[in-house]
Scaffold this active site. Structure first.
Site, PDB file in Angstrom:
ATOM      1  N   LYS A  50       0.657  -1.698  -0.034  1.00  0.00           N
ATOM      2  CA  LYS A  50       0.190  -0.011   0.493  1.00  0.00           C
ATOM      3  C   LYS A  50       0.903   1.297  -0.261  1.00  0.00           C
ATOM      4  O   LYS A  50       0.280   2.513  -0.458  1.00  0.00           O
ATOM      5  CB  LYS A  50      -0.770  -0.083   1.403  1.00  0.00           C
ATOM      6  CG  LYS A  50      -2.069  -1.009   1.161  1.00  0.00           C
ATOM      7  CD  LYS A  50      -2.675  -1.462   2.174  1.00  0.00           C
ATOM      8  CE  LYS A  50      -3.551  -2.163   2.381  1.00  0.00           C
ATOM      9  NZ  LYS A  50      -4.567  -2.465   3.737  1.00  0.00           N
ATOM     10  N   GLN A  94      -4.713  -1.503   9.618  1.00  0.00           N
ATOM     11  CA  GLN A  94      -4.384  -2.604   8.989  1.00  0.00           C
ATOM     12  C   GLN A  94      -5.507  -3.620   9.890  1.00  0.00           C
ATOM     13  O   GLN A  94      -5.153  -3.802  11.376  1.00  0.00           O
ATOM     14  CB  GLN A  94      -3.132  -2.815   8.883  1.00  0.00           C
ATOM     15  CG  GLN A  94      -2.877  -3.609   8.045  1.00  0.00           C
ATOM     16  CD  GLN A  94      -2.996  -3.989   6.587  1.00  0.00           C
ATOM     17  OE1 GLN A  94      -3.121  -2.920   6.206  1.00  0.00           O
ATOM     18  NE2 GLN A  94      -3.346  -5.627   6.131  1.00  0.00           N
ATOM     19  N   ASP A 117     -11.001   3.849   4.124  1.00  0.00           N
ATOM     20  CA  ASP A 117     -12.040   2.330   4.301  1.00  0.00           C
ATOM     21  C   ASP A 117     -13.265   2.259   4.486  1.00  0.00           C
ATOM     22  O   ASP A 117     -13.928   1.135   3.828  1.00  0.00           O
ATOM     23  CB  ASP A 117     -11.256   1.261   5.208  1.00  0.00           C
ATOM     24  CG  ASP A 117     -10.308  -0.038   5.192  1.00  0.00           C
ATOM     25  OD1 ASP A 117      -9.976   0.094   3.544  1.00  0.00           O
ATOM     26  OD2 ASP A 117      -9.746  -1.172   5.792  1.00  0.00           O
TER      27      ASP A 117
END
Length: 295
Positions: A50, A94, A117
């Site tokens: 990422k 994460q 997200d």
């Protein structure tokens, strides 16, 4: 019939290229901050990928790593500091977190304006209400791939999503509803699941059951967007070897469907691309910048 592969490499590269073009036209650099707790090897790889993709798109990437024994308060303190930092446009926690930590409580601490997200209650509520907001990355990737296969207008298509998780199943259904599709959410309690799946113009298996969907579950000419990523034994490769497979049995499904995403090389690649896209959207909304038209 032999299905045409929906190429995640090609489609995700197109999204990333659009993001990079958009970033180059902005008056400043968007910034994505990723918080990693613990030393899970897979998570470390994801975070590294990422970060690399963020920089390649012309944005700023920051990593914050906490020990596996970090407390809930320590994790939430990092998130609070990133919320307060005006130079940070997106925050990604994460997952999974180490045992003993509450991911829902930590996610709830993320500023919805920086929730790239799309997992906070505010983001989820805005999606359900059809209001503008940051959308979950994997479900967004599913819709983009369906449009690549079937065209921009999905209106009237019958979508069957197998799985009702808050991470993928439910938001995927909501996003396809926003495209004027007819949506059925199937799950472990659905009676005659195979018959329900055979109704789908677009079938989205997202349950984490290796190769559960077989060819005789598929409507001829359907598109399969396979969200599953499962590691299974691969004795044909040698003792102790493994391979990745989806929730759909690729070979039998490809004989019936018109379009299908491979695993690997499918939906998974879209998640990072849509994360980058969300970071630009968040930056423009926060900073009052005009959102480039390509996004």
């Amino acid at each position: 019939m032999s299905a045409k592969r929906i190429d995640g490499h090609e489609i995700s590269a197109g999204v990333k290229a659009a993001v990079a073009k958009a970033v180059a036209a902005l008056p400043g650099q968007p910034c994505l901050a990723v918080v990693l707790v613990g030393e899970d090897p897979a998570s470390q790889v994801y975070v590294r990928n990422k970060g690399k993709a963020t920089v390649e798109a012309g944005m700023l990437s920051r990593h914050y790593t906490l020990a596996a024994d970090a407390t809930q308060a320590e994790v939430e303190a990092v998130i609070a500091n990133l919320n307060a930092d005006p130079s940070v446009d997106g925050i990604l926690l994460q997952l999974p977190l180490p045992k003993g930590l509450d991911p829902d409580a930590a996610i709830a601490r993320i500023d919805p304006a920086k929730d790239v997200d799309g997992l906070t209650e505010i983001s989820t509520g805005r999606l359900a209400l059809g209001k503008p907001g940051l959308r979950p990355c994997t479900p967004t990737g599913c819709v983009i791939m369906a449009k690549e296969a079937l065209g921009e207008n999905l209106s009237g298509k019958h979508v069957v999503v197998i799985g009702r998780s808050i991470l993928v199943g439910k938001p995927t259904a909501q996003l396809f509803l926003a495209e004027n599709c007819t949506v059925t959410i199937a799950h472990s309690r659905t009676k005659d699941l195979a018959a329900v799946c055979r109704l789908a113009d677009i079938l989205v298996p997202a349950v984490g059951q290796p190769e559960m969907v077989r060819g005789d579950w598929v409507k001829p000419g359907a598109a399969i967007i396979d969200v599953g990523i499962n590691r299974v034994p691969a004795p044909e490769k040698g003792e102790g070897k493994t391979k990745l497979v989806g929730d759909a049995h690729f070979d039998s499904c490809a004989e019936v469907a018109a379009h299908i995403t491979p695993v690997p090389g499918g939906v998974g690649l879209m998640t990072v691309a849509c994360l980058l896209r969300n970071t630009v959207i968040a930056a423009c909304a926060r900073r009052g910048w005009t959102l480039p038209p390509d996004l």
